[in-house]
Design a protein around this motif. Structure first.
Motif, PDB file in Angstrom:
ATOM      1  N   ILE A  23     -15.136  30.624  48.151  1.00 30.13           N
ATOM      2  CA  ILE A  23     -16.524  30.223  48.363  1.00 30.13           C
ATOM      3  C   ILE A  23     -17.410  30.713  47.234  1.00 30.13           C
ATOM      4  N   ASP A  24     -17.249  31.982  46.855  1.00 29.14           N
ATOM      5  CA  ASP A  24     -18.112  32.572  45.829  1.00 29.14           C
ATOM      6  C   ASP A  24     -17.475  33.869  45.333  1.00 29.14           C
ATOM      7  N   ARG A  67     -15.446  39.160  46.146  1.00 34.08           N
ATOM      8  CA  ARG A  67     -15.072  37.750  46.287  1.00 34.08           C
ATOM      9  C   ARG A  67     -15.234  37.352  47.752  1.00 34.08           C
ATOM     10  N   LEU A  68     -15.541  36.078  47.969  1.00 36.51           N
ATOM     11  CA  LEU A  68     -15.732  35.548  49.313  1.00 36.51           C
ATOM     12  C   LEU A  68     -14.790  34.362  49.481  1.00 36.51           C
ATOM     13  N   ARG A 114     -23.543  36.459  41.542  1.00 38.69           N
ATOM     14  CA  ARG A 114     -23.066  35.579  42.605  1.00 38.69           C
ATOM     15  C   ARG A 114     -23.683  34.195  42.433  1.00 38.69           C
ATOM     16  N   GLY A 115     -22.985  33.204  42.950  1.00 41.53           N
ATOM     17  CA  GLY A 115     -23.498  31.852  42.848  1.00 41.53           C
ATOM     18  C   GLY A 115     -24.262  31.395  44.068  1.00 41.53           C
ATOM     19  N   ASN A 116     -24.008  32.041  45.229  1.00 49.31           N
ATOM     20  CA  ASN A 116     -24.620  31.590  46.473  1.00 49.31           C
ATOM     21  C   ASN A 116     -24.800  32.792  47.400  1.00 49.31           C
ATOM     22  N   ASP A 117     -25.898  33.483  47.271  1.00 50.09           N
ATOM     23  CA  ASP A 117     -26.144  34.689  48.069  1.00 50.09           C
ATOM     24  C   ASP A 117     -26.113  34.410  49.573  1.00 50.09           C
ATOM     25  N   ALA A 118     -26.607  33.256  49.978  1.00 47.70           N
ATOM     26  CA  ALA A 118     -26.701  32.953  51.408  1.00 47.70           C
ATOM     27  C   ALA A 118     -25.331  32.879  52.068  1.00 47.70           C
ATOM     28  N   ALA A 119     -24.312  32.470  51.313  1.00 47.99           N
ATOM     29  CA  ALA A 119     -22.981  32.292  51.901  1.00 47.99           C
ATOM     30  C   ALA A 119     -22.371  33.601  52.375  1.00 47.99           C
ATOM     31  N   TRP A 120     -22.783  34.718  51.798  1.00 50.70           N
ATOM     32  CA  TRP A 120     -22.150  35.996  52.102  1.00 50.70           C
ATOM     33  C   TRP A 120     -22.492  36.517  53.497  1.00 50.70           C
ATOM     34  N   THR A 121     -23.488  35.959  54.109  1.00 55.75           N
ATOM     35  CA  THR A 121     -23.854  36.391  55.472  1.00 55.75           C
ATOM     36  C   THR A 121     -22.883  35.843  56.509  1.00 55.75           C
ATOM     37  N   ASP A 122     -22.016  34.919  56.120  1.00 52.68           N
ATOM     38  CA  ASP A 122     -21.125  34.252  57.076  1.00 52.68           C
ATOM     39  C   ASP A 122     -19.758  34.916  57.197  1.00 52.68           C
ATOM     40  N   ALA A 123     -19.527  36.043  56.537  1.00 54.20           N
ATOM     41  CA  ALA A 123     -18.200  36.663  56.528  1.00 54.20           C
ATOM     42  C   ALA A 123     -17.784  37.125  57.924  1.00 54.20           C
ATOM     43  N   ASP A 124     -16.542  36.823  58.290  1.00 50.13           N
ATOM     44  CA  ASP A 124     -15.978  37.292  59.558  1.00 50.13           C
ATOM     45  C   ASP A 124     -15.411  38.701  59.433  1.00 50.13           C
TER      46      ASP A 124
END
Length: 285
Positions: free
Chosen positions: A10-11, A17-18, A38-48
């Motif tokens: 993802i990023d 790494r995500l 990072r390319g997409n800060d918002a995506a990191w809030t979705d980590a399980d």
């Protein structure tokens, strides 16, 4: 490569790494991502699950309640079990999928049953790829838990009765014994770590021991060598270094095609993250 429904980077950036493995998103340390944005800060809030601490067995995972103890993803009809390990890994390195596909092609197009030696074989991605092409495989790893994990992967991939010989032993000791026994192979796959230990405390150092190991592999395959694949993630070693070691140990490998380069994973937005190096050779057909 993996289908995007099974795996996606993802990023990456800021030393992490995500990745999405199947339905689950993991946030982990990543050496090559240090100093990068990072390319997409918002995506990191979705980590399980998030791995914190040193990426050397001294860290720990913080995971959501919905993350199972283990789950699976698929590649080309094969199934791989994943789970969170103490080292921040999950039992699979997705950048190797391109080489697994190459192995399957080499075996399938050989026109005969090949005998393949898989060294530092981990959880069996290359073993499964070779079996999928029709090979007989000897799978060698010093870690019993990795060999057991590989066996579960073959069972999940409907390969429980495949012609695989499972070996938990120091790689160099096993190869030396195979030479004494006069055993021969058509192909060899190696993915050595920078540093490691055998089950009886044997020390492995890539910079010291890889050249002599390759020379022994050359002896095992000299009668009818069809392919060799060598990969690693060791900092400071370039693809040209791997290729030179392979050529020097195996008599130049002039009667085939050699490919060398970096392994990489691509994010959703097209950014490339380096993920090791590899060199591979296949005989002219």
């Amino acid at each position: 490569m993996f289908d995007k429904s099974q795996y996606e980077l993802i990023d990456f950036g800021q030393g992490r790494r995500l990745d999405r493995f199947g339905s689950y998103v993991l946030d982990r340390p990543c050496q090559v991502a240090k100093g990068l944005p990072r390319g997409n800060d918002a995506a990191w809030t979705d980590a399980d699950a998030v791995y914190t601490g040193a990426n050397s067995g001294e860290g720990n995972w913080r995971s959501s309640a919905g993350l199972p103890l283990s789950w699976t993803i698929a590649h080309n009809g094969s199934t791989f079990e994943l789970k969170l390990t103490d080292f921040g890994h999950v039992g699979l390195f997705p950048e190797h999928a391109v080489n697994w596909d190459w192995i399957t092609h080499q075996v399938r197009s050989a026109g005969q049953t090949l005998k393949v030696l898989n060294l530092f074989a981990y959880t069996g991605g290359a073993t499964i790829a070779a079996v999928a092409g029709g090979a007989e495989v000897v799978h060698v790893d010093a870690a019993q838990n990795a060999v057991l994990w590989a066996r579960r992967n073959t069972q999940a991939s409907d390969m429980a009765n495949a012609p695989i010989r499972w070996i938990t032993e120091d790689v160099r000791k096993f190869v030396q014994r195979e030479i004494r026994r006069g055993n021969k192979y058509h192909g060899v796959v190696l993915d050595p770590p920078s540093y490691g230990h055998g089950p009886k405390g044997e020390v492995w150092k890539l910079d010291e021991h890889l050249p002599s190991l390759l020379e022994m592999c050359a002896e095992l395959t000299v009668a009818d060598r069809r392919f060799v694949l060598l990969s690693c993630h060791t900092t400071g070693i370039e693809p040209a270094d791997l290729e030179r070691m392979l050529r020097d140990s195996m008599g130049g490998l002039r009667n085939g095609v050699m490919e060398s380069g970096g392994l990489a994973l691509q994010t959703i937005d097209g950014r490339q993250m380096p993920a090791g190096i590899a060199t591979r050779w296949a005989v002219n057909r």
